[in-house]
Design an enzyme around this catalytic site. Structure first.
Site, short mmCIF file in Angstrom:
data_model
loop_
_atom_site.label_atom_id
_atom_site.label_comp_id
_atom_site.label_asym_id
_atom_site.label_seq_id
_atom_site.Cartn_x
_atom_site.Cartn_y
_atom_site.Cartn_z
N LYS A 43 0.85 -1.19 0.00
CA LYS A 43 0.00 0.00 0.00
C LYS A 43 0.89 1.24 0.00
CE LYS A 43 -4.01 -2.11 0.30
NZ LYS A 43 -5.14 -1.91 -0.62
N HIS A 46 -10.22 -8.16 -7.60
CA HIS A 46 -10.02 -7.56 -6.28
C HIS A 46 -10.59 -8.44 -5.18
CE1 HIS A 46 -11.92 -4.93 -3.06
NE2 HIS A 46 -10.65 -4.68 -2.90
N ASP A 61 -0.54 0.10 -4.41
CA ASP A 61 -1.96 0.46 -4.38
C ASP A 61 -2.15 1.74 -3.56
OD1 ASP A 61 -4.71 0.59 -4.27
OD2 ASP A 61 -4.99 -1.35 -3.27
N ASP A 75 -14.40 -6.79 -9.45
CA ASP A 75 -14.80 -7.46 -8.21
C ASP A 75 -16.23 -7.98 -8.42
OD1 ASP A 75 -16.15 -7.72 -5.66
OD2 ASP A 75 -14.55 -6.57 -4.71
N GLU A 127 -11.71 -2.12 -8.74
CA GLU A 127 -12.41 -2.54 -7.54
C GLU A 127 -13.51 -1.56 -7.13
OE1 GLU A 127 -8.76 -2.09 -4.87
OE2 GLU A 127 -10.34 -1.46 -3.51
MG MG Z 1 -6.98 -1.89 -4.04
#
Ligand code: MG
Length: 362
Positions: A168, A299, A197, A272, A249
Protein backbone atom coordinates in the site's frame (compact mmCIF):
# COMPACT_ATOMS: atom_id res chain seq x y z
CA UNK A 1 -38.48 -28.56 -11.88
CA UNK A 2 -36.30 -25.53 -11.59
CA UNK A 3 -38.82 -23.00 -10.34
CA UNK A 4 -37.68 -20.80 -7.47
CA UNK A 5 -39.78 -21.46 -4.37
CA UNK A 6 -37.95 -19.33 -1.81
CA UNK A 7 -35.31 -16.62 -1.87
CA UNK A 8 -34.07 -15.35 1.47
CA UNK A 9 -31.27 -13.06 2.63
CA UNK A 10 -29.38 -12.43 5.84
CA UNK A 11 -26.62 -10.13 7.04
CA UNK A 12 -23.69 -11.42 9.11
CA UNK A 13 -20.75 -9.43 10.44
CA UNK A 14 -17.45 -11.28 10.08
CA UNK A 15 -14.53 -9.87 12.08
CA UNK A 16 -11.45 -8.96 10.07
CA UNK A 17 -8.75 -11.61 10.26
CA UNK A 18 -6.02 -8.97 10.54
CA UNK A 19 -5.68 -5.18 10.84
CA UNK A 20 -5.96 -3.80 7.32
CA UNK A 21 -5.32 -0.16 6.50
CA UNK A 22 -4.69 1.82 3.35
CA UNK A 23 -4.34 5.48 2.43
CA UNK A 24 -8.03 6.32 2.89
CA UNK A 25 -9.70 3.73 5.12
CA UNK A 26 -9.55 0.68 7.37
CA UNK A 27 -11.30 -2.65 6.78
CA UNK A 28 -13.59 -2.51 9.83
CA UNK A 29 -15.55 -5.73 9.47
CA UNK A 30 -16.86 -7.78 6.58
CA UNK A 31 -20.57 -7.18 6.35
CA UNK A 32 -21.59 -10.33 4.50
CA UNK A 33 -24.93 -10.47 2.71
CA UNK A 34 -25.93 -14.08 2.04
CA UNK A 35 -28.75 -15.05 -0.30
CA UNK A 36 -30.17 -18.55 -0.38
CA UNK A 37 -32.38 -19.64 -3.29
CA UNK A 38 -34.30 -22.92 -3.28
CA UNK A 39 -35.96 -24.52 -6.32
CA UNK A 40 -38.79 -27.03 -6.66
CA UNK A 41 -36.32 -29.85 -7.35
CA UNK A 42 -34.89 -29.36 -3.87
CA UNK A 43 -31.63 -27.79 -4.99
CA UNK A 44 -30.26 -24.93 -2.92
CA UNK A 45 -27.90 -22.20 -4.10
CA UNK A 46 -26.04 -19.83 -1.80
CA UNK A 47 -24.59 -16.55 -2.96
CA UNK A 48 -23.06 -13.57 -1.26
CA UNK A 49 -21.63 -10.13 -1.45
CA UNK A 50 -19.94 -7.89 1.08
CA UNK A 51 -18.92 -4.49 2.30
CA UNK A 52 -15.85 -3.59 4.34
CA UNK A 53 -17.91 -1.98 7.07
CA UNK A 54 -20.82 0.20 5.92
CA UNK A 55 -23.94 -0.18 3.79
CA UNK A 56 -24.72 -3.83 4.46
CA UNK A 57 -28.12 -3.12 6.00
CA UNK A 58 -29.06 -1.05 2.93
CA UNK A 59 -28.18 -3.93 0.62
CA UNK A 60 -30.25 -6.29 2.76
CA UNK A 61 -33.23 -3.93 2.71
CA UNK A 62 -33.10 -3.57 -1.08
CA UNK A 63 -33.07 -7.36 -1.40
CA UNK A 64 -35.89 -7.98 1.05
CA UNK A 65 -38.12 -5.09 0.02
CA UNK A 66 -37.74 -5.14 -3.75
CA UNK A 67 -35.60 -7.84 -5.35
CA UNK A 68 -36.11 -11.23 -3.70
CA UNK A 69 -39.93 -11.21 -4.12
CA UNK A 70 -39.43 -10.92 -7.90
CA UNK A 71 -37.55 -14.22 -8.00
CA UNK A 72 -40.24 -16.51 -6.62
CA UNK A 73 -41.96 -18.49 -9.37
CA UNK A 74 -39.20 -17.79 -11.91
CA UNK A 75 -37.03 -20.42 -13.62
CA UNK A 76 -33.67 -20.38 -11.82
CA UNK A 77 -31.84 -21.50 -14.97
CA UNK A 78 -32.49 -18.19 -16.74
CA UNK A 79 -29.69 -16.36 -14.95
CA UNK A 80 -29.21 -13.59 -17.51
CA UNK A 81 -32.94 -12.88 -17.74
CA UNK A 82 -33.24 -12.71 -13.96
CA UNK A 83 -30.23 -10.38 -13.69
CA UNK A 84 -31.76 -8.04 -16.29
CA UNK A 85 -35.18 -8.20 -14.63
CA UNK A 86 -33.81 -7.20 -11.23
CA UNK A 87 -31.64 -4.49 -12.77
CA UNK A 88 -34.66 -3.05 -14.57
CA UNK A 89 -36.71 -3.16 -11.40
CA UNK A 90 -34.21 -0.80 -9.74
CA UNK A 91 -33.56 1.37 -12.78
CA UNK A 92 -34.14 4.67 -11.00
CA UNK A 93 -31.42 3.90 -8.44
CA UNK A 94 -28.84 2.24 -10.66
CA UNK A 95 -25.99 2.18 -11.52
CA UNK A 96 -24.61 2.19 -8.00
CA UNK A 97 -22.89 0.23 -5.31
CA UNK A 98 -25.89 -0.80 -3.24
CA UNK A 99 -27.79 -2.20 -6.21
CA UNK A 100 -24.75 -3.97 -7.64
CA UNK A 101 -23.97 -5.57 -4.28
CA UNK A 102 -27.57 -6.77 -3.99
CA UNK A 103 -27.58 -8.12 -7.56
CA UNK A 104 -24.31 -9.93 -6.86
CA UNK A 105 -25.73 -11.79 -3.87
CA UNK A 106 -28.60 -13.05 -6.05
CA UNK A 107 -26.50 -13.75 -9.13
CA UNK A 108 -23.87 -15.77 -7.25
CA UNK A 109 -26.67 -17.84 -5.67
CA UNK A 110 -28.10 -18.52 -9.14
CA UNK A 111 -24.66 -19.52 -10.41
CA UNK A 112 -24.24 -21.79 -7.39
CA UNK A 113 -27.53 -23.46 -8.35
CA UNK A 114 -26.52 -23.67 -12.00
CA UNK A 115 -23.23 -25.36 -11.12
CA UNK A 116 -24.84 -27.76 -8.66
CA UNK A 117 -27.50 -28.71 -11.19
CA UNK A 118 -24.83 -29.38 -13.80
CA UNK A 119 -22.60 -31.18 -11.29
CA UNK A 120 -19.72 -28.93 -12.30
CA UNK A 121 -17.39 -26.53 -10.46
CA UNK A 122 -17.63 -22.84 -11.27
CA UNK A 123 -14.17 -22.61 -12.83
CA UNK A 124 -15.26 -25.04 -15.52
CA UNK A 125 -18.84 -23.94 -16.08
CA UNK A 126 -17.82 -20.28 -16.33
CA UNK A 127 -15.25 -21.03 -19.02
CA UNK A 128 -12.87 -23.79 -17.98
CA UNK A 129 -9.49 -22.35 -18.90
CA UNK A 130 -7.25 -23.81 -16.18
CA UNK A 131 -7.53 -25.11 -12.65
CA UNK A 132 -4.72 -23.08 -11.04
CA UNK A 133 -3.90 -19.37 -11.04
CA UNK A 134 -0.81 -17.59 -9.64
CA UNK A 135 -1.42 -15.90 -6.31
CA UNK A 136 0.02 -12.69 -4.88
CA UNK A 137 -0.06 -11.52 -1.28
CA UNK A 138 -1.70 -8.34 -0.03
CA UNK A 139 -1.93 -9.32 3.64
CA UNK A 140 1.72 -8.42 4.30
CA UNK A 141 1.61 -4.97 2.69
CA UNK A 142 -0.86 -2.78 4.60
CA UNK A 143 -0.03 0.88 5.09
CA UNK A 144 0.44 0.75 8.88
CA UNK A 145 3.07 -2.01 8.67
CA UNK A 146 6.71 -1.08 9.13
CA UNK A 147 9.27 -1.39 6.35
CA UNK A 148 10.78 -4.35 8.24
CA UNK A 149 7.35 -6.03 8.24
CA UNK A 150 6.99 -5.46 4.49
CA UNK A 151 10.41 -6.94 3.77
CA UNK A 152 9.80 -9.96 5.99
CA UNK A 153 6.44 -10.74 4.34
CA UNK A 154 7.81 -10.26 0.82
CA UNK A 155 10.70 -12.64 1.49
CA UNK A 156 8.28 -15.22 2.91
CA UNK A 157 6.03 -14.95 -0.17
CA UNK A 158 9.04 -15.28 -2.45
CA UNK A 159 10.28 -18.33 -0.56
CA UNK A 160 6.85 -19.94 -0.89
CA UNK A 161 6.99 -19.46 -4.65
CA UNK A 162 4.28 -16.81 -4.86
CA UNK A 163 4.13 -14.51 -7.87
CA UNK A 164 4.17 -11.20 -6.04
CA UNK A 165 3.26 -8.97 -3.14
CA UNK A 166 1.25 -5.78 -2.86
CA UNK A 167 2.42 -2.74 -0.94
CA UNK A 168 0.00 0.00 0.00
CA UNK A 169 1.20 3.51 -0.81
CA UNK A 170 -0.10 6.98 -0.01
CA UNK A 171 2.08 8.12 2.88
CA UNK A 172 2.09 11.92 3.30
CA UNK A 173 5.40 12.14 1.43
CA UNK A 174 5.97 10.00 -1.68
CA UNK A 175 9.62 9.69 -0.67
CA UNK A 176 8.48 7.53 2.24
CA UNK A 177 6.50 5.25 -0.10
CA UNK A 178 9.51 5.05 -2.39
CA UNK A 179 11.81 4.17 0.50
CA UNK A 180 9.51 1.33 1.59
CA UNK A 181 9.37 0.02 -1.97
CA UNK A 182 13.14 0.33 -2.38
CA UNK A 183 13.74 -1.78 0.74
CA UNK A 184 11.46 -4.54 -0.51
CA UNK A 185 12.90 -4.47 -4.04
CA UNK A 186 16.45 -4.71 -2.69
CA UNK A 187 15.49 -7.65 -0.49
CA UNK A 188 13.69 -9.71 -3.14
CA UNK A 189 15.66 -8.83 -6.26
CA UNK A 190 14.26 -8.34 -9.73
CA UNK A 191 12.01 -11.35 -10.17
CA UNK A 192 9.20 -10.92 -7.61
CA UNK A 193 6.32 -8.73 -8.77
CA UNK A 194 5.63 -5.81 -6.44
CA UNK A 195 2.17 -4.36 -6.88
CA UNK A 196 1.44 -0.91 -5.38
CA UNK A 197 -1.96 0.46 -4.38
CA UNK A 198 -2.86 4.08 -3.56
CA UNK A 199 -6.59 3.45 -2.95
CA UNK A 200 -7.80 6.57 -4.82
CA UNK A 201 -5.85 8.83 -2.45
CA UNK A 202 -3.99 11.05 -4.91
CA UNK A 203 -4.60 14.30 -6.75
CA UNK A 204 -3.56 14.84 -10.36
CA UNK A 205 -0.25 16.35 -9.29
CA UNK A 206 0.55 14.10 -6.33
CA UNK A 207 -0.19 10.99 -8.38
CA UNK A 208 2.39 12.01 -10.93
CA UNK A 209 4.99 12.71 -8.22
CA UNK A 210 4.20 9.39 -6.57
CA UNK A 211 4.50 7.45 -9.83
CA UNK A 212 7.82 9.12 -10.62
CA UNK A 213 9.12 8.29 -7.14
CA UNK A 214 8.13 4.62 -7.47
CA UNK A 215 9.30 4.03 -11.05
CA UNK A 216 12.96 3.19 -10.20
CA UNK A 217 11.80 0.14 -8.20
CA UNK A 218 9.81 -1.40 -11.07
CA UNK A 219 6.35 -1.80 -9.55
CA UNK A 220 4.21 -4.29 -11.45
CA UNK A 221 1.29 -1.87 -11.35
CA UNK A 222 0.03 1.26 -9.62
CA UNK A 223 -3.51 0.60 -8.45
CA UNK A 224 -6.26 3.20 -8.06
CA UNK A 225 -3.99 6.24 -7.99
CA UNK A 226 -6.96 8.63 -8.41
CA UNK A 227 -10.67 8.67 -7.52
CA UNK A 228 -12.36 5.95 -9.55
CA UNK A 229 -14.68 8.34 -11.39
CA UNK A 230 -11.72 10.38 -12.70
CA UNK A 231 -11.48 8.62 -16.05
CA UNK A 232 -9.52 11.30 -17.91
CA UNK A 233 -7.16 11.72 -14.96
CA UNK A 234 -6.25 8.03 -15.12
CA UNK A 235 -5.84 8.26 -18.89
CA UNK A 236 -3.46 11.22 -18.56
CA UNK A 237 -1.46 9.51 -15.82
CA UNK A 238 -1.19 6.32 -17.88
CA UNK A 239 0.60 8.23 -20.63
CA UNK A 240 2.85 10.06 -18.14
CA UNK A 241 4.32 7.05 -16.30
CA UNK A 242 5.80 3.72 -17.36
CA UNK A 243 3.99 1.95 -14.49
CA UNK A 244 0.86 0.08 -15.66
CA UNK A 245 -2.31 1.53 -14.12
CA UNK A 246 -4.67 -0.97 -12.44
CA UNK A 247 -8.31 -0.13 -11.66
CA UNK A 248 -11.63 -1.83 -11.17
CA UNK A 249 -12.41 -2.54 -7.54
CA UNK A 250 -14.48 0.66 -7.31
CA UNK A 251 -16.40 0.20 -10.56
CA UNK A 252 -19.97 -0.95 -10.61
CA UNK A 253 -20.94 -1.47 -14.24
CA UNK A 254 -19.77 -3.05 -17.48
CA UNK A 255 -19.87 0.31 -19.25
CA UNK A 256 -17.49 1.92 -16.76
CA UNK A 257 -14.94 -0.74 -17.68
CA UNK A 258 -15.54 -0.17 -21.38
CA UNK A 259 -14.87 3.55 -21.15
CA UNK A 260 -11.69 2.97 -19.12
CA UNK A 261 -10.41 0.39 -21.60
CA UNK A 262 -11.31 2.46 -24.65
CA UNK A 263 -9.52 5.47 -23.13
CA UNK A 264 -6.32 3.58 -22.37
CA UNK A 265 -6.85 4.43 -18.69
CA UNK A 266 -6.55 0.81 -17.47
CA UNK A 267 -3.67 -1.55 -18.22
CA UNK A 268 -4.92 -4.10 -15.67
CA UNK A 269 -8.57 -4.72 -14.73
CA UNK A 270 -9.48 -5.65 -11.15
CA UNK A 271 -13.18 -6.34 -11.48
CA UNK A 272 -14.80 -7.46 -8.21
CA UNK A 273 -17.71 -9.89 -8.64
CA UNK A 274 -19.61 -8.41 -5.68
CA UNK A 275 -19.23 -4.78 -6.66
CA UNK A 276 -19.97 -5.25 -10.37
CA UNK A 277 -23.19 -7.16 -9.73
CA UNK A 278 -22.21 -10.81 -9.77
CA UNK A 279 -20.60 -13.49 -11.88
CA UNK A 280 -22.73 -12.68 -14.94
CA UNK A 281 -21.32 -9.15 -15.41
CA UNK A 282 -17.87 -10.21 -14.10
CA UNK A 283 -17.47 -12.56 -17.04
CA UNK A 284 -18.55 -9.84 -19.47
CA UNK A 285 -15.88 -7.50 -18.08
CA UNK A 286 -13.26 -10.24 -18.31
CA UNK A 287 -14.10 -10.96 -21.95
CA UNK A 288 -14.20 -7.25 -22.74
CA UNK A 289 -10.73 -6.89 -21.20
CA UNK A 290 -9.52 -9.84 -23.28
CA UNK A 291 -10.56 -7.99 -26.42
CA UNK A 292 -8.23 -5.17 -25.30
CA UNK A 293 -5.41 -7.63 -24.50
CA UNK A 294 -5.73 -6.67 -20.82
CA UNK A 295 -5.29 -9.03 -17.88
CA UNK A 296 -7.92 -9.52 -15.20
CA UNK A 297 -6.65 -9.59 -11.61
CA UNK A 298 -9.81 -9.59 -9.48
CA UNK A 299 -10.02 -7.56 -6.28
CA UNK A 300 -10.29 -9.43 -2.93
CA UNK A 301 -12.84 -12.31 -2.56
CA UNK A 302 -10.17 -14.89 -3.33
CA UNK A 303 -12.51 -17.70 -2.27
CA UNK A 304 -14.81 -16.88 -5.21
CA UNK A 305 -12.43 -15.17 -7.61
CA UNK A 306 -10.06 -18.13 -7.81
CA UNK A 307 -12.73 -19.95 -9.83
CA UNK A 308 -13.45 -16.95 -12.06
CA UNK A 309 -9.79 -16.15 -12.72
CA UNK A 310 -9.38 -19.83 -13.59
CA UNK A 311 -12.33 -19.73 -15.98
CA UNK A 312 -10.95 -17.12 -18.39
CA UNK A 313 -7.75 -17.02 -20.43
CA UNK A 314 -6.76 -13.53 -19.20
CA UNK A 315 -7.20 -14.27 -15.48
CA UNK A 316 -3.67 -13.48 -14.33
CA UNK A 317 -3.57 -13.45 -10.51
CA UNK A 318 -5.64 -14.15 -7.41
CA UNK A 319 -5.24 -11.64 -4.56
CA UNK A 320 -4.52 -13.31 -1.21
CA UNK A 321 -6.58 -11.76 1.61
CA UNK A 322 -8.13 -14.57 3.69
CA UNK A 323 -11.41 -13.41 5.23
CA UNK A 324 -13.89 -16.34 5.29
CA UNK A 325 -12.00 -18.92 7.35
CA UNK A 326 -14.21 -18.42 10.42
CA UNK A 327 -17.40 -19.18 8.46
CA UNK A 328 -16.39 -21.83 5.92
CA UNK A 329 -15.36 -25.47 6.25
CA UNK A 330 -12.68 -25.20 3.60
CA UNK A 331 -10.20 -22.53 2.67
CA UNK A 332 -8.36 -21.50 -0.46
CA UNK A 333 -5.76 -24.10 -1.43
CA UNK A 334 -2.41 -22.65 -2.50
CA UNK A 335 0.24 -25.03 -3.85
CA UNK A 336 3.65 -23.79 -4.91
CA UNK A 337 2.39 -20.26 -5.49
CA UNK A 338 -0.72 -21.34 -7.38
CA UNK A 339 -4.25 -20.88 -6.05
CA UNK A 340 -6.27 -23.98 -6.88
CA UNK A 341 -9.91 -23.61 -7.87
CA UNK A 342 -12.27 -25.95 -5.97
CA UNK A 343 -13.44 -28.91 -8.06
CA UNK A 344 -16.75 -29.51 -6.28
CA UNK A 345 -20.11 -28.63 -7.88
CA UNK A 346 -21.12 -25.05 -7.06
CA UNK A 347 -19.25 -21.79 -6.64
CA UNK A 348 -16.75 -23.54 -4.38
CA UNK A 349 -17.55 -22.08 -0.96
CA UNK A 350 -18.58 -24.52 1.78
CA UNK A 351 -20.37 -22.26 4.24
CA UNK A 352 -20.58 -23.22 7.93
CA UNK A 353 -24.12 -21.99 8.51
CA UNK A 354 -23.83 -22.37 12.30
CA UNK A 355 -20.86 -20.04 12.26
CA UNK A 356 -22.80 -17.63 10.04
CA UNK A 357 -25.78 -17.76 12.38
CA UNK A 358 -23.56 -16.86 15.31
CA UNK A 359 -22.55 -13.69 13.47
CA UNK A 360 -25.96 -12.82 12.11
CA UNK A 361 -27.08 -9.25 12.77
CA UNK A 362 -30.17 -9.04 10.52
MG1 MG B 1 -6.98 -1.89 -4.04
Amino acid sequence: MTTITTAAALLADIAVEADRTDAVQAFVKQETILVEIVTTDGLRGTGYSYTIGTGGSSVLALLNDHLLPLLVGEDARNVEALWQRLFSATRATTTGAITSLALAAVDTALWDLRCRRAGEPLWRLAGGYRRQVPVYDTEGGWLHLTTDDLVKSALAAQKAGWAGVKIKVGKPNPAEDAERLRAVREAVGASLHIMTDANQSQSASSALRLARALEPYDPYWLEEPLPADDLSGHARLATATCIPIAVGESMYSLTQFRTYLESGAASVVQVDAARVGGITPWLKVAHLAESHNVQVCPHFLMELHVSLAAAVPNGAFVEYIPQLRAVTRTELAVHHGMAVAPDTPGIGIDWDMDAIDNRRVA
